[in-house]
Design a protein around this motif. Structure first.
Motif, PDB file in Angstrom:
ATOM      1  N   LEU A 178      23.854 -24.392   7.046  1.00 37.69           N
ATOM      2  CA  LEU A 178      24.366 -25.135   5.890  1.00 37.69           C
ATOM      3  C   LEU A 178      23.639 -26.468   5.717  1.00 37.69           C
ATOM      4  O   LEU A 178      23.258 -26.843   4.601  1.00 37.69           O
ATOM      5  CB  LEU A 178      25.872 -25.374   6.053  1.00 37.69           C
ATOM      6  N   VAL A 179      23.447 -27.191   6.804  1.00 34.27           N
ATOM      7  CA  VAL A 179      22.725 -28.460   6.731  1.00 34.27           C
ATOM      8  C   VAL A 179      21.288 -28.231   6.275  1.00 34.27           C
ATOM      9  O   VAL A 179      20.755 -28.983   5.440  1.00 34.27           O
ATOM     10  CB  VAL A 179      22.754 -29.174   8.101  1.00 34.27           C
ATOM     11  N   SER A 180      20.653 -27.189   6.788  1.00 35.27           N
ATOM     12  CA  SER A 180      19.268 -26.892   6.425  1.00 35.27           C
ATOM     13  C   SER A 180      19.141 -26.547   4.945  1.00 35.27           C
ATOM     14  O   SER A 180      18.159 -26.928   4.295  1.00 35.27           O
ATOM     15  CB  SER A 180      18.738 -25.736   7.283  1.00 35.27           C
ATOM     16  N   VAL A 181      20.123 -25.847   4.411  1.00 34.05           N
ATOM     17  CA  VAL A 181      20.113 -25.515   2.984  1.00 34.05           C
ATOM     18  C   VAL A 181      20.177 -26.787   2.147  1.00 34.05           C
ATOM     19  O   VAL A 181      19.459 -26.934   1.145  1.00 34.05           O
ATOM     20  CB  VAL A 181      21.290 -24.574   2.638  1.00 34.05           C
ATOM     21  N   VAL A 182      21.008 -27.731   2.540  1.00 30.23           N
ATOM     22  CA  VAL A 182      21.117 -29.004   1.821  1.00 30.23           C
ATOM     23  C   VAL A 182      19.796 -29.769   1.872  1.00 30.23           C
ATOM     24  O   VAL A 182      19.320 -30.300   0.858  1.00 30.23           O
ATOM     25  CB  VAL A 182      22.261 -29.858   2.395  1.00 30.23           C
ATOM     26  N   VAL A 183      19.194 -29.828   3.067  1.00 24.01           N
ATOM     27  CA  VAL A 183      17.917 -30.532   3.216  1.00 24.01           C
ATOM     28  C   VAL A 183      16.845 -29.869   2.349  1.00 24.01           C
ATOM     29  O   VAL A 183      16.087 -30.556   1.646  1.00 24.01           O
ATOM     30  CB  VAL A 183      17.476 -30.552   4.693  1.00 24.01           C
ATOM     31  N   LEU A 184      16.788 -28.538   2.371  1.00 22.64           N
ATOM     32  CA  LEU A 184      15.797 -27.825   1.568  1.00 22.64           C
ATOM     33  C   LEU A 184      16.008 -28.070   0.082  1.00 22.64           C
ATOM     34  O   LEU A 184      15.041 -28.271  -0.672  1.00 22.64           O
ATOM     35  CB  LEU A 184      15.884 -26.329   1.867  1.00 22.64           C
ATOM     36  N   ALA A 185      17.256 -28.080  -0.346  1.00 24.81           N
ATOM     37  CA  ALA A 185      17.551 -28.323  -1.763  1.00 24.81           C
ATOM     38  C   ALA A 185      17.059 -29.704  -2.194  1.00 24.81           C
ATOM     39  O   ALA A 185      16.494 -29.866  -3.286  1.00 24.81           O
ATOM     40  CB  ALA A 185      19.049 -28.196  -2.013  1.00 24.81           C
ATOM     41  N   LYS A 186      17.245 -30.699  -1.334  1.00 24.26           N
ATOM     42  CA  LYS A 186      16.790 -32.057  -1.675  1.00 24.26           C
ATOM     43  C   LYS A 186      15.268 -32.150  -1.670  1.00 24.26           C
ATOM     44  O   LYS A 186      14.676 -32.859  -2.494  1.00 24.26           O
ATOM     45  CB  LYS A 186      17.392 -33.056  -0.702  1.00 24.26           C
ATOM     46  N   LEU A 187      14.624 -31.431  -0.744  1.00 23.73           N
ATOM     47  CA  LEU A 187      13.165 -31.428  -0.725  1.00 23.73           C
ATOM     48  C   LEU A 187      12.603 -30.773  -1.986  1.00 23.73           C
ATOM     49  O   LEU A 187      11.593 -31.224  -2.541  1.00 23.73           O
ATOM     50  CB  LEU A 187      12.662 -30.675   0.509  1.00 23.73           C
ATOM     51  N   LEU A 188      13.249 -29.713  -2.455  1.00 32.09           N
ATOM     52  CA  LEU A 188      12.803 -29.022  -3.663  1.00 32.09           C
ATOM     53  C   LEU A 188      13.150 -29.792  -4.923  1.00 32.09           C
ATOM     54  O   LEU A 188      12.411 -29.761  -5.914  1.00 32.09           O
ATOM     55  CB  LEU A 188      13.437 -27.624  -3.723  1.00 32.09           C
ATOM     56  N   GLY A 189      14.279 -30.516  -4.870  1.00 32.12           N
ATOM     57  CA  GLY A 189      14.772 -31.206  -6.060  1.00 32.12           C
ATOM     58  C   GLY A 189      14.086 -32.523  -6.361  1.00 32.12           C
ATOM     59  O   GLY A 189      13.500 -32.710  -7.424  1.00 32.12           O
ATOM     60  N   GLY A 190      14.156 -33.443  -5.423  1.00 26.85           N
ATOM     61  CA  GLY A 190      13.579 -34.754  -5.712  1.00 26.85           C
ATOM     62  C   GLY A 190      12.886 -35.394  -4.545  1.00 26.85           C
ATOM     63  O   GLY A 190      12.335 -36.495  -4.661  1.00 26.85           O
ATOM     64  N   GLY A 191      12.911 -34.754  -3.421  1.00 28.64           N
ATOM     65  CA  GLY A 191      12.245 -35.324  -2.258  1.00 28.64           C
ATOM     66  C   GLY A 191      13.214 -35.980  -1.307  1.00 28.64           C
ATOM     67  O   GLY A 191      14.378 -36.240  -1.627  1.00 28.64           O
ATOM     68  N   GLY A 192      12.726 -36.258  -0.104  1.00 28.54           N
ATOM     69  CA  GLY A 192      13.544 -36.865   0.928  1.00 28.54           C
ATOM     70  C   GLY A 192      13.638 -38.362   0.791  1.00 28.54           C
ATOM     71  O   GLY A 192      13.033 -38.966  -0.112  1.00 28.54           O
ATOM     72  N   PRO A 193      14.386 -39.029   1.680  1.00 29.10           N
ATOM     73  CA  PRO A 193      14.599 -40.471   1.594  1.00 29.10           C
ATOM     74  C   PRO A 193      13.323 -41.297   1.727  1.00 29.10           C
ATOM     75  O   PRO A 193      13.266 -42.437   1.261  1.00 29.10           O
ATOM     76  CB  PRO A 193      15.570 -40.753   2.753  1.00 29.10           C
TER      77      PRO A 193
END
Length: 494
Positions: A178-193
């Motif tokens: 679940l955490v990995s899915v969230v991280v992947l979604a953010k990487l695909l969406g707008g990038g990491g912090p």
């Protein structure tokens, strides 16, 4: 209970385990939730951002090796795992060598996983402010505590322990996904912090690294998978070993491959594929915990670390369970100390063998802490390397045995099991990959601190070889008992 559930094998073990409980031992010893949090850092030291690439190669290797154990467990079911398999296919001396070698792997893996648990506990107490800036020696104390918990669980009936292991691992792995899915979604969406992006370069080596370098990282990839075959030691405790044990081994290998490749790719992308990101990745105490803090909320990381801690203890438990079954089988046949073949009547487990394995692991931890004054991560790193190099030798022997079983007229044969000719390429490829991985990690021989990887592994293998050569009478006795063993009867028996 049915008659099948109450059946007791010749050596005193009880057939009470289902396929899911067999999977529980393999998954727990593989400990994916612990492995994916701490093992990839060892790989990144060698291959940089290409950690997922190393896991791809490790997955291919494990799938090739899984053919060996699937075919062997379809034909044989024996508490000694490779001792029985190699002994039946290559002869009792080779079997005893393989069995005691695998005991060494499980022993050092018990050190690896209990140390990981100790480090996780120490870090969490420090993060919560319970023990601020906890010194590294505190992790050794918690390592010994983890081993004490392992002894408590390992001396109880195997069915209860395996069910607990499977439940714990399932919950933690689900949270990690679940955490990995969230991280992947953010990487695909707008990038990491810090501007991290979805980046497939994690599947290629950084400039300047040769292709053979990836085989250095494969050792820790194999460490992450190690134990996927451990349900083979339950051949005399499974209700339907001829079907359930092969399913447990192959299913665990496939699951592990998908899980490790996908999750480590997300982890590396999440940290970033530049030099700064790789450095942060390598120095992380808990990869998913750090990513949770950066991409979600800090408390999620704490929950994952707690789950990884329990997973590490569960993995140590599975290591002790596997090693104790091997020692039980070897001792039962005269290739060990007789008293270690005794089974507790109440719980149906070899309690003395459990005590020997856990005690030896504790002794290694104490020597590393007090005598060598090592850091806990060094103990984790080198114990993992030692165990894996020994394991590669065992895998090669088992694969040669499976080849002889299936494809030579002088082998024992597969009875009513069908082996297709094209399968011949599988053990050949497995041996080539394993042999090159072993060669790449011992030549040129490491110097300095790197010496602690291959040197103790070679010492253990030489000591086992000396035992086999010196104790000729014990080898002959074990050979006779191995031949007559219930677990090595015709293919149609359960």
């Amino acid at each position: 209970m049915t008659s099948n559930e109450t059946k007791t094998t010749t050596g005193g073990l009880r057939r009470t385990l289902s396929v899911w409980e067999a999977i529980g031992v393999s998954v727990a010893l593989m400990a994916p939730s612990m492995a994916v949090n701490i093992n990839p850092q060892g790989i990144s030291n060698s291959v940089g951002r290409a950690v997922p690439l190393a896991f791809v190669l490790a997955t291919v290797s494990v799938l090739l090796i899984s053919w060996t154990f699937v075919r062997l467990t379809q034909r044989f079911h024996h508490a000694g795992s490779v001792y029985g398999f190699v002994g039946a296919t290559l002869g009792p001396r080779a079997g005893i060598f393989a069995g005691w070698s695998l005991v060494g792997t499980y022993l050092f893996y018990a050190v690896v996983t209990s140390t990981a648990a100790g480090r996780f506990i120490s870090e969490e107490l420090s993060a919560w402010g319970v023990w601020k800036n906890a010194p590294d020696w505190s992790a050794f104390i918690f390592t010994l505590l983890a081993l004490a918990i392992v002894v408590l669980l390992a001396t109880r009936e195997a069915r209860n322990s395996t069910r607990l292991l499977l439940v714990i691992e399932a919950v933690t792995v689900t949270l990690i996904v679940l955490v990995s899915v969230v991280v992947l979604a953010k990487l695909l969406g707008g990038g990491g912090p810090s501007g991290q992006k979805f980046d497939m370069s994690v599947f290629s080596l950084p400039p300047g690294l040769g292709a053979s370098t990836v085989f250095l990282g494969v050792v820790f990839g194999l460490l992450s998978f190690a134990g996927f075959e451990s349900s083979a030691t339950l051949g005399e405790e499974a209700k339907n070993p001829r079907q359930d044990i092969p399913r447990a081994i192959l299913g665990t290998a496939i699951f592990g491959g998908v899980f490790f490749v996908v999750i480590t790719a997300i982890e590396m992308m999440g940290f970033g594929t530049n030099d700064k990101g790789v450095a942060a990745f390598t120095s992380s105490e808990s990869l998913l915990a750090d990513l949770s803090g950066d991409y979600l909320a800090g408390w999620v990381g704490h929950v994952i670390t707690i789950g990884a801690t329990v997973s590490a203890i569960g993995c140590a438990l599975a290591c002790v369970v596997g090693a104790s079954r091997l020692i039980f089988a070897l001792s039962r046949d005269g290739a060990g100390i007789r008293s270690l073949s005794e089974v507790d009547e109440r719980h149906g487990v070899p309690v003395r063998a459990v005590g020997v394995v856990a005690g030896a692991a504790a002794l290694i931890v104490l020597l590393a802490w007090i005598v060598l004054r090592a850091q806990t991560f060094d103990v984790f790193l080198y114990s993992g390397t030692i165990g894996t190099l020994i394991l590669i030798v065992v895998y090669i022997l088992a694969t040669v045995g499976a080849y002889r079983l299936c494809f030579t007229t002088s082998g024992p044969g597969m009875g009513d099991l069908q082996v297709r000719r094209w399968e011949l390429i599988i053990p050949v490829l497995a041996i080539l990959v394993l042999a090159y991985t072993l060669f790449r990690n011992v030549y040129p021989f490491p110097s300095g601190a790197g010496w602690w990887g291959p040197a103790p592994a070679i010492a253990w293998l030489l000591a086992v070889l000396a035992l086999v050569v010196v104790r000729r009478s014990a080898t002959e006795e074990a050979g006779e008992k191995l031949t007559a063993s219930e677990g090595l009867t015709a293919a149609g028996s359960n």
